[in-house]
Design a protein around this motif. Structure first.
Motif, mmCIF file in Angstrom:
data_model
loop_
_atom_site.group_PDB
_atom_site.id
_atom_site.type_symbol
_atom_site.label_atom_id
_atom_site.label_comp_id
_atom_site.label_asym_id
_atom_site.label_seq_id
_atom_site.Cartn_x
_atom_site.Cartn_y
_atom_site.Cartn_z
ATOM 1 N N GLU A 29 0.813 -1.213 0.000
ATOM 2 C CA GLU A 29 0.000 0.000 0.000
ATOM 3 C C GLU A 29 0.850 1.268 0.000
ATOM 4 O O GLU A 29 0.497 2.252 -0.641
ATOM 5 N N THR A 50 -3.341 -4.818 -8.118
ATOM 6 C CA THR A 50 -4.332 -5.892 -8.016
ATOM 7 C C THR A 50 -3.843 -7.152 -8.722
ATOM 8 O O THR A 50 -3.958 -8.254 -8.180
ATOM 9 N N PHE A 102 -7.552 -9.908 1.530
ATOM 10 C CA PHE A 102 -6.647 -8.755 1.639
ATOM 11 C C PHE A 102 -6.309 -8.410 3.088
ATOM 12 O O PHE A 102 -5.407 -7.603 3.335
ATOM 13 N N LEU A 103 -7.007 -9.005 4.037
ATOM 14 C CA LEU A 103 -6.782 -8.674 5.450
ATOM 15 C C LEU A 103 -5.426 -9.182 5.937
ATOM 16 O O LEU A 103 -4.984 -10.257 5.547
ATOM 17 N N GLY A 131 -12.019 -8.765 -3.816
ATOM 18 C CA GLY A 131 -11.520 -8.230 -2.548
ATOM 19 C C GLY A 131 -10.263 -7.399 -2.712
ATOM 20 O O GLY A 131 -10.127 -6.309 -2.149
ATOM 21 N N LYS A 132 -9.347 -7.877 -3.514
ATOM 22 C CA LYS A 132 -8.073 -7.166 -3.692
ATOM 23 C C LYS A 132 -8.266 -5.881 -4.498
ATOM 24 O O LYS A 132 -7.671 -4.853 -4.181
ATOM 25 N N ARG A 135 -9.775 -3.300 -2.193
ATOM 26 C CA ARG A 135 -8.789 -2.754 -1.266
ATOM 27 C C ARG A 135 -7.916 -1.700 -1.939
ATOM 28 O O ARG A 135 -7.736 -0.603 -1.435
ATOM 29 N N TYR A 136 -7.345 -2.027 -3.094
ATOM 30 C CA TYR A 136 -6.468 -1.066 -3.772
ATOM 31 C C TYR A 136 -7.243 0.144 -4.275
ATOM 32 O O TYR A 136 -6.723 1.267 -4.263
ATOM 33 N N VAL A 139 -7.670 2.349 -1.232
ATOM 34 C CA VAL A 139 -6.410 3.032 -0.911
ATOM 35 C C VAL A 139 -6.192 4.187 -1.880
ATOM 36 O O VAL A 139 -5.833 5.295 -1.478
#
Length: 149
Positions: A29, A50, A102-103, A131-132, A135-136, A139
């Motif tokens: 990240e 990703t 992603f956790l 999910g990934k 997350r990105y 961010v």
């Protein structure tokens, strides 16, 4: 650093994102944020991160699918407690738990458990990619919103 990111940024982002999806204690990240602050294309940054992270998760899934205990212990160095946490999470939420790959701490073992429990490749891919990507994208969105303030 700016020149390095311009010349090698996307290659580095892909590699770091790939490695971060294994059980290595890495995060990607920070590089996503740095590249966005450096005015790289947000869509390209999110897609490269990703893709790298998904392929790293796929390697963990493959180890679970074909490698069994030896690879889990020797290659991934997963202890019994981490494995039990991932299995409990998986039992509670089923294959939908892969959305949470992603956790930190449990995400990578979830991919391994998905392989061990032989979740179908397409189902695994759709859930993990979703999910990934989320997350990105989050961010990137937070970074760009913060930079605009």
């Amino acid at each position: 650093m700016h020149e390095w990111l311009v010349n090698y940024g996307f290659y580095s982002l892909f590699l770091l994102s790939f490695l971060a999806a294994t059980l290595l204690p890495l995060g990607s990240e920070w590089l996503v944020v740095a590249m966005l602050i450096g005015r790289q294309n947000p869509v390209a940054v999110v897609l490269v991160a990703t893709a790298g992270n998904y392929l790293g998760a796929l390697s963990t899934y493959w180890i679970g699918l074909y490698g069994g205990d030896f690879l889990r212990r020797r290659v991934l160095r997963m202890d019994e407690e981490t494995t039990r946490k991932a299995e409990r999470f998986y039992e509670r939420f089923g294959s939908l738990s892969l959305l949470f790959s992603f956790l930190p701490v449990i995400g990578d073992p979830l991919c391994l458990v998905g392989g061990v429990l032989q979740v179908g490749f397409i189902r695994f891919s759709l859930l993990v990619l979703t999910g990934k990507l989320a997350r990105y994208a989050a961010v990137a969105w937070l970074t760009l919103k913060g930079a605009a303030l």
